[in-house]
Motif scaffolding. Structure first.
Motif, PDB file in Angstrom:
ATOM      1  N   VAL A   1       0.784  -1.366  -0.114  1.00  0.00           N
ATOM      2  CA  VAL A   1       0.026  -0.018  -0.156  1.00  0.00           C
ATOM      3  C   VAL A   1       0.874   1.003   0.389  1.00  0.00           C
ATOM      4  N   PRO A   2       0.501   2.494  -0.227  1.00  0.00           N
ATOM      5  CA  PRO A   2       0.985   4.120  -0.649  1.00  0.00           C
ATOM      6  C   PRO A   2       2.278   4.049   0.795  1.00  0.00           C
ATOM      7  N   THR A   3       1.280   3.700   1.855  1.00  0.00           N
ATOM      8  CA  THR A   3       1.839   3.881   3.183  1.00  0.00           C
ATOM      9  C   THR A   3       3.252   3.234   3.959  1.00  0.00           C
ATOM     10  N   SER A   4       3.310   2.410   3.221  1.00  0.00           N
ATOM     11  CA  SER A   4       4.244   1.591   3.009  1.00  0.00           C
ATOM     12  C   SER A   4       5.314   1.802   3.065  1.00  0.00           C
ATOM     13  N   VAL A   5       5.975   1.597   3.898  1.00  0.00           N
ATOM     14  CA  VAL A   5       7.720   1.977   3.510  1.00  0.00           C
ATOM     15  C   VAL A   5       8.786   0.940   3.550  1.00  0.00           C
ATOM     16  N   LEU A   6      10.390   1.104   2.786  1.00  0.00           N
ATOM     17  CA  LEU A   6      11.239   0.426   2.653  1.00  0.00           C
ATOM     18  C   LEU A   6      12.309   1.024   2.862  1.00  0.00           C
ATOM     19  N   MET A   7      13.598   0.305   3.549  1.00  0.00           N
ATOM     20  CA  MET A   7      14.833   0.696   3.916  1.00  0.00           C
ATOM     21  C   MET A   7      15.560   0.887   2.796  1.00  0.00           C
ATOM     22  N   LEU A   8      16.592   1.048   2.142  1.00  0.00           N
ATOM     23  CA  LEU A   8      17.436   0.424   1.637  1.00  0.00           C
ATOM     24  C   LEU A   8      19.211   1.249   2.105  1.00  0.00           C
ATOM     25  N   GLU A   9      19.688   0.536   2.644  1.00  0.00           N
ATOM     26  CA  GLU A   9      21.574   0.491   3.993  1.00  0.00           C
ATOM     27  C   GLU A   9      22.109  -0.174   3.167  1.00  0.00           C
TER      28      GLU A   9
ATOM     29  N   LEU B   1      17.829  -4.376   1.810  1.00  0.00           N
ATOM     30  CA  LEU B   1      16.428  -3.848   1.511  1.00  0.00           C
ATOM     31  C   LEU B   1      15.709  -4.325   2.578  1.00  0.00           C
ATOM     32  N   VAL B   2      15.700  -3.509   3.718  1.00  0.00           N
ATOM     33  CA  VAL B   2      14.976  -3.714   4.845  1.00  0.00           C
ATOM     34  C   VAL B   2      13.453  -4.074   4.317  1.00  0.00           C
ATOM     35  N   PHE B   3      12.939  -4.658   5.248  1.00  0.00           N
ATOM     36  CA  PHE B   3      11.178  -4.246   4.824  1.00  0.00           C
ATOM     37  C   PHE B   3      10.831  -3.925   6.769  1.00  0.00           C
ATOM     38  N   LYS B   4      10.210  -2.545   6.598  1.00  0.00           N
ATOM     39  CA  LYS B   4      10.125  -2.173   8.267  1.00  0.00           C
ATOM     40  C   LYS B   4       9.224  -3.082   8.756  1.00  0.00           C
ATOM     41  N   ASP B   5       7.511  -3.192   7.767  1.00  0.00           N
ATOM     42  CA  ASP B   5       6.696  -3.554   8.663  1.00  0.00           C
ATOM     43  C   ASP B   5       6.143  -4.952   8.950  1.00  0.00           C
ATOM     44  N   ASN B   6       7.661  -5.677   8.494  1.00  0.00           N
ATOM     45  CA  ASN B   6       6.865  -7.428   8.994  1.00  0.00           C
ATOM     46  C   ASN B   6       5.660  -8.165   7.720  1.00  0.00           C
ATOM     47  N   HIS B   7       5.349  -7.384   6.886  1.00  0.00           N
ATOM     48  CA  HIS B   7       3.787  -7.470   6.081  1.00  0.00           C
ATOM     49  C   HIS B   7       4.458  -9.191   5.333  1.00  0.00           C
TER      50      HIS B   7
ATOM     51  N   TYR C   1       8.164 -14.914   8.205  1.00  0.00           N
ATOM     52  CA  TYR C   1       7.910 -13.035   7.683  1.00  0.00           C
ATOM     53  C   TYR C   1       9.903 -12.233   7.249  1.00  0.00           C
ATOM     54  N   LEU C   2       8.852 -11.667   6.410  1.00  0.00           N
ATOM     55  CA  LEU C   2      10.450 -11.334   5.301  1.00  0.00           C
ATOM     56  C   LEU C   2      10.876 -10.496   5.902  1.00  0.00           C
ATOM     57  N   LYS C   3      12.262  -9.975   6.471  1.00  0.00           N
ATOM     58  CA  LYS C   3      13.619  -9.226   7.109  1.00  0.00           C
ATOM     59  C   LYS C   3      13.717  -7.882   6.454  1.00  0.00           C
ATOM     60  N   GLN C   4      14.589  -8.384   5.297  1.00  0.00           N
ATOM     61  CA  GLN C   4      15.403  -8.090   4.268  1.00  0.00           C
ATOM     62  C   GLN C   4      15.831  -9.228   3.544  1.00  0.00           C
ATOM     63  N   CYS C   5      16.277  -8.264   2.350  1.00  0.00           N
ATOM     64  CA  CYS C   5      17.354  -8.938   1.072  1.00  0.00           C
ATOM     65  C   CYS C   5      18.268  -7.786   0.671  1.00  0.00           C
ATOM     66  N   HIS C   6      19.883  -9.114   1.169  1.00  0.00           N
ATOM     67  CA  HIS C   6      20.862  -8.271   0.466  1.00  0.00           C
ATOM     68  C   HIS C   6      21.612  -9.358  -0.121  1.00  0.00           C
TER      69      HIS C   6
ATOM     70  N   SER D   1      15.292   6.168   3.111  1.00  0.00           N
ATOM     71  CA  SER D   1      13.453   5.500   3.284  1.00  0.00           C
ATOM     72  C   SER D   1      12.717   5.844   1.729  1.00  0.00           C
ATOM     73  N   PHE D   2      12.040   4.709   1.342  1.00  0.00           N
ATOM     74  CA  PHE D   2      11.188   5.814   0.625  1.00  0.00           C
ATOM     75  C   PHE D   2       9.675   4.776   0.084  1.00  0.00           C
ATOM     76  N   ASN D   3       9.098   4.984  -0.307  1.00  0.00           N
ATOM     77  CA  ASN D   3       7.754   4.651  -0.594  1.00  0.00           C
ATOM     78  C   ASN D   3       7.808   4.214  -1.756  1.00  0.00           C
ATOM     79  N   GLN D   4       7.129   2.266  -2.236  1.00  0.00           N
ATOM     80  CA  GLN D   4       7.092   2.148  -3.976  1.00  0.00           C
ATOM     81  C   GLN D   4       6.225   2.396  -4.310  1.00  0.00           C
ATOM     82  N   GLU D   5       6.332   3.221  -5.550  1.00  0.00           N
ATOM     83  CA  GLU D   5       5.665   3.071  -7.138  1.00  0.00           C
ATOM     84  C   GLU D   5       4.457   1.395  -6.785  1.00  0.00           C
ATOM     85  N   LYS D   6       3.226   2.003  -6.665  1.00  0.00           N
ATOM     86  CA  LYS D   6       2.430   0.048  -7.121  1.00  0.00           C
ATOM     87  C   LYS D   6       2.634  -0.756  -8.076  1.00  0.00           C
TER      88      LYS D   6
END
Length: 329
Positions: A80-88, A96-102, A115-120, A204-209
């Motif tokens: 959803v548009p409010t979901s935030v990812l973090m690249l670190e 690539l960190v998934f911050k909401d464990n969704h 739950y997916l925590k991160q990909c590296h 941190s950024f919001n993904q384009e759908k």
């Protein structure tokens, strides 16, 4: 657990790697300074000669296991548009960190939900040299991606959880550098790497759908993979990882791959400045009697199955003809 290791330190370190592997900094371990051959001096498990990762996989020496079904991924491929990812840039790799464990995963003969925590990513010394951690049939691939899934019942910071053999489930994906096959989703991620050039930086950024389908990081066929029990491939090397190594690689272009080699680590040389992250892979570890399973039949199995099916079909056909012949009499 090694009695010489302070339990408070262990608990803190476990919490650290669960919350963010990036808190392990270059002055603790590295791939050139304090390289993998020296990790065991500070992290006892890294010196173990059993259940360590990565490994070399030879398909001819693996065992087919028909219960290994494809993993089921759900709950977040369309963000959803409010979901935030973090690249670190954590000094060792790009995460690539998934911050909401969704995003959740189950199946694949795993007994828990994750739950997916991160990909590296792991890559070579330069773009011409391979850098995957696992090897397949005598081949080291150009690079390798790990998607780290955490057991939903795993409690960060508790020493007891270190002994849970299914605390983490990690997907390993081989990567081939191919100038003719750019990966749209990788390109979308790498377009933000200028913001994380320096070690310790994140963005941190919001993904384009339209580009939110993380499934593009994985091979098209999730049903063909290898499975074994192993460890983290970086300190503290705990042996609580169920590995799923996909048989088919993904492709990224060489131009895309070059972005990875531009990231800086924590090491600064006199009169040179910060060094780039290169060769961030651990060498293969001894298999040490472990069995590697595969989810798919090999060529001989497939031929034998086809032969058996043909033989059974001929037997049924012959029986029908015999019955018809006897009925005429």
């Amino acid at each position: 657990m090694d009695s010489s290791v302070d339990s408070q330190f262990v608990a803190t370190l476990v919490a650290c790697i669960i919350l963010n592997v990036g808190c392990l900094q270059e002055n603790w371990y590295g791939y050139h300074i304090r390289d993998p051959s020296e990790w065991g001096k500070m992290y006892a498990r890294c010196a173990d000669n059993h259940d360590q990762s990565p490994i070399k996989i030879e398909e001819a020496e693996t065992v087919y296991d028909r219960v290994l079904s494809a993993p089921v991924l759900h709950g977040g491929w369309e963000y959803v548009p409010t979901s935030v990812l973090m690249l670190e840039n954590n000094g060792h790799t790009m995460e690539l960190v998934f911050k909401d464990n969704h995003i959740r995963m189950h199946g694949a003969h795993l007994t828990h939900e994750f739950y997916l925590k991160q990909c590296h990513f792991h890559w070579g010394e330069d773009i011409e040299k391979p850098g995957s951690e696992h090897w397949l049939n005598g081949k080291q691939y150009d690079a390798e991606m790990h998607c780290v899934f955490i057991n939903v019942d795993f409690v960060p910071g508790t020493e007891e959880e270190i002994y849970d053999r299914e605390a983490w489930a990690v997907f390993a994906v081989f990567i081939k550098f191919d100038s003719e096959k750019p990966n749209e989703y990788i390109d979308y991620l790498l377009s933000h790497t200028d913001a994380i050039r320096e070690a310790g930086h994140n963005y941190s950024f919001n993904q384009e759908k339209k580009k939110a389908d993380i499934r593009h990081l994985l091979p098209d066929n999730l049903s063909e993979y290898y499975r074994y029990q192993g460890s983290l491939t970086s300190p503290p090397c705990y042996e609580f990882v169920v590995w799923t190594i996909f048989n088919n690689p993904i492709h990224i272009s060489r131009d895309q791959a070059e972005k990875l080699f531009e990231l800086h680590n924590f090491v600064k040389e006199r009169n040179v400045g910060y060094m780039n992250i290169t060769g961030n892979f651990r060498p293969p570890q001894p298999l040490a009697g472990r069995t590697v399973y595969r989810s798919f039949r090999d060529i001989d199995d497939k031929l034998n199955t086809a032969y058996d099916q043909l033989s059974n079909g001929l037997v049924i056909l012959f029986t029908l003809f015999a019955a018809l012949f006897c009925a005429r009499d």
